[in-house]
Write a protein that holds these residues in place. Structure first.
Motif, PDB file in Angstrom:
ATOM      1  N   LEU A  41      17.438  32.468 -10.030  1.00  0.00           N
ATOM      2  CA  LEU A  41      18.683  33.020  -9.495  1.00  0.00           C
ATOM      3  C   LEU A  41      18.342  34.053  -8.430  1.00  0.00           C
ATOM      4  O   LEU A  41      17.465  34.900  -8.640  1.00  0.00           O
ATOM      5  CB  LEU A  41      19.496  33.691 -10.609  1.00  0.00           C
ATOM      6  CG  LEU A  41      20.638  32.901 -11.249  1.00  0.00           C
ATOM      7  CD1 LEU A  41      21.263  33.707 -12.381  1.00  0.00           C
ATOM      8  CD2 LEU A  41      21.696  32.529 -10.221  1.00  0.00           C
ATOM      9  N   SER A  42      19.020  33.992  -7.294  1.00  0.00           N
ATOM     10  CA  SER A  42      18.790  34.943  -6.204  1.00  0.00           C
ATOM     11  C   SER A  42      20.126  35.502  -5.745  1.00  0.00           C
ATOM     12  O   SER A  42      21.012  34.751  -5.306  1.00  0.00           O
ATOM     13  CB  SER A  42      18.075  34.267  -5.031  1.00  0.00           C
ATOM     14  OG  SER A  42      16.800  33.786  -5.421  1.00  0.00           O
ATOM     15  N   PHE A  43      20.260  36.826  -5.828  1.00  0.00           N
ATOM     16  CA  PHE A  43      21.492  37.513  -5.464  1.00  0.00           C
ATOM     17  C   PHE A  43      21.274  38.287  -4.163  1.00  0.00           C
ATOM     18  O   PHE A  43      20.405  39.172  -4.100  1.00  0.00           O
ATOM     19  CB  PHE A  43      21.907  38.516  -6.549  1.00  0.00           C
ATOM     20  CG  PHE A  43      22.192  37.902  -7.894  1.00  0.00           C
ATOM     21  CD1 PHE A  43      23.501  37.643  -8.282  1.00  0.00           C
ATOM     22  CD2 PHE A  43      21.160  37.604  -8.774  1.00  0.00           C
ATOM     23  CE1 PHE A  43      23.776  37.085  -9.527  1.00  0.00           C
ATOM     24  CE2 PHE A  43      21.424  37.052 -10.024  1.00  0.00           C
ATOM     25  CZ  PHE A  43      22.733  36.785 -10.395  1.00  0.00           C
ATOM     26  N   ALA A  44      22.035  37.963  -3.116  1.00  0.00           N
ATOM     27  CA  ALA A  44      22.006  38.770  -1.901  1.00  0.00           C
ATOM     28  C   ALA A  44      22.546  40.161  -2.218  1.00  0.00           C
ATOM     29  O   ALA A  44      23.224  40.368  -3.242  1.00  0.00           O
ATOM     30  CB  ALA A  44      22.845  38.110  -0.814  1.00  0.00           C
ATOM     31  N   THR A  45      22.232  41.124  -1.366  1.00  0.00           N
ATOM     32  CA  THR A  45      22.710  42.485  -1.603  1.00  0.00           C
ATOM     33  C   THR A  45      24.231  42.491  -1.804  1.00  0.00           C
ATOM     34  O   THR A  45      24.976  41.943  -0.993  1.00  0.00           O
ATOM     35  CB  THR A  45      22.351  43.401  -0.428  1.00  0.00           C
ATOM     36  OG1 THR A  45      20.926  43.437  -0.293  1.00  0.00           O
ATOM     37  CG2 THR A  45      22.867  44.811  -0.653  1.00  0.00           C
ATOM     38  N   GLY A  46      24.667  43.069  -2.906  1.00  0.00           N
ATOM     39  CA  GLY A  46      26.082  43.085  -3.257  1.00  0.00           C
ATOM     40  C   GLY A  46      26.509  41.927  -4.118  1.00  0.00           C
ATOM     41  O   GLY A  46      27.596  41.941  -4.695  1.00  0.00           O
ATOM     42  N   GLY A  47      25.650  40.904  -4.231  1.00  0.00           N
ATOM     43  CA  GLY A  47      25.960  39.767  -5.081  1.00  0.00           C
ATOM     44  C   GLY A  47      25.822  40.125  -6.552  1.00  0.00           C
ATOM     45  O   GLY A  47      25.061  41.019  -6.928  1.00  0.00           O
ATOM     46  N   SER A  48      26.543  39.414  -7.393  1.00  0.00           N
ATOM     47  CA  SER A  48      26.528  39.716  -8.822  1.00  0.00           C
ATOM     48  C   SER A  48      26.945  38.489  -9.617  1.00  0.00           C
ATOM     49  O   SER A  48      27.383  37.480  -9.064  1.00  0.00           O
ATOM     50  CB  SER A  48      27.482  40.872  -9.141  1.00  0.00           C
ATOM     51  OG  SER A  48      28.835  40.440  -9.034  1.00  0.00           O
ATOM     52  N   HIS A  49      26.805  38.580 -10.928  1.00  0.00           N
ATOM     53  CA  HIS A  49      27.446  37.602 -11.802  1.00  0.00           C
ATOM     54  C   HIS A  49      28.959  37.760 -11.685  1.00  0.00           C
ATOM     55  O   HIS A  49      29.455  38.838 -11.324  1.00  0.00           O
ATOM     56  CB  HIS A  49      27.036  37.825 -13.259  1.00  0.00           C
ATOM     57  CG  HIS A  49      25.639  37.378 -13.577  1.00  0.00           C
ATOM     58  ND1 HIS A  49      24.529  38.181 -13.371  1.00  0.00           N
ATOM     59  CD2 HIS A  49      25.174  36.213 -14.092  1.00  0.00           C
ATOM     60  CE1 HIS A  49      23.441  37.524 -13.753  1.00  0.00           C
ATOM     61  NE2 HIS A  49      23.796  36.333 -14.193  1.00  0.00           N
ATOM     62  N   GLY A  50      29.659  36.706 -12.012  1.00  0.00           N
ATOM     63  CA  GLY A  50      31.111  36.773 -11.935  1.00  0.00           C
ATOM     64  C   GLY A  50      31.745  37.390 -13.167  1.00  0.00           C
ATOM     65  O   GLY A  50      32.942  37.704 -13.166  1.00  0.00           O
TER      66      GLY A  50
END
Length: 261
Positions: free
Chosen positions: A184-193
């Protein structure tokens, strides 16, 4: 025994650690404080044991630095035990006892419970690897098989319709396998829903970035190099805060099986 980060002498500040251990629930293990272990059959390998049944996991994770000429020729795994190896950095020759494969950074191999995994570093530099083993959960008519790939060749998809979260599945999504590995890769500000709550366990190694991880409703700072164990029903989610790289992690997940009672 020595420390994996090779830190010697007295610290320049107070003794402290970011590690958090709640046995059977969750754990955060940063690189600092992890030790190197000598294990049988791992020749010229610097082994670090991560999650184990003593922590509450039904699997075992390791970090393994394979020095030049080192490896495991006797075999990792045994009857009933499935294994997985992922190359974090470097080159490694691996085999399931029948075929031999050359892995580079991002390469991985899954070996089923009726075979053993062997490997050797024939390069001139240390190779960093992540190892996993678990007892295979048998179901009549199903049988796992050797699978080899490289995460750089796996096409990611938007995770649950979020365009700034990339999801990769490393093993086939069929019932023969009782577990899988993902990135799993989250861009800055990305998160789980949402905050996840499920009975499946995870062992996660952070490959890049920084973030905040919710472990049983404790928001804990995490970053590249950290290892996280998430036990059954542990509340879990994260968001990425790093400026220079996405928050990315490799993790295991048991799947495709009913619950034994």
């Amino acid at each position: 025994m020595g420390y994996r980060t090779n830190e010697l002498g007295y610290p320049t500040d107070l003794l402290h650690s970011r590690a958090v251990v709640e046995r059977g629930n969750f754990a955060l293990l940063p690189p600092q404080g992890l030790v190197k272990n000598m294990l049988p059959n791992f020749d010229d390998c610097e082994m670090t044991i991560l999650a184990t049944p003593k922590l509450g996991a039904e699997f075992v994770d390791y970090l393994c630095r394979v020095l030049p000429g080192g490896g495991n020729k006797a075999g990792f795994g045994e009857k009933g035990i499935e294994t997985f190896l992922y190359v974090l950095d470097g080159e490694l020759m691996v085999s399931d006892g029948e075929k031999t494969y050359d892995l580079t950074t991002g390469g991985y191999i899954y070996v089923p419970e009726d075979k053993t995994l062997t490997f050797e570093n024939k390069s001139q530099k240390p190779t960093e690897t992540f190892l996993y083993k678990k007892r295979y959960q048998f179901v009549e008519g199903l049988k796992a098989y050797t699978y080899v790939g490289n995460s750089n060749d796996v096409e990611g998809v938007d995770y649950e319709d979020m365009t700034d979260v990339d999801f990769k599945t490393l093993l086939p999504s069929d019932l023969d396998f009782d577990m899988n590995f993902h990135i799993l890769s989250f861009a800055t500000g990305g998160s789980h829903g949402y905050i996840e709550t499920h009975y499946q366990e995870h062992g996660a190694l952070l490959l890049s970035g920084e973030g905040m991880y919710n472990l049983d409703n404790n928001w804990i700072p995490v970053k590249e190099g950290d290892y996280i164990f998430m036990g059954a029903y542990n509340l879990q989610a994260c968001y990425s805060v790093g400026r220079n790289a996405p928050l990315s992690y490799l993790y295991s997940k048991d799947c495709n099986r009913d619950v034994d009672i």
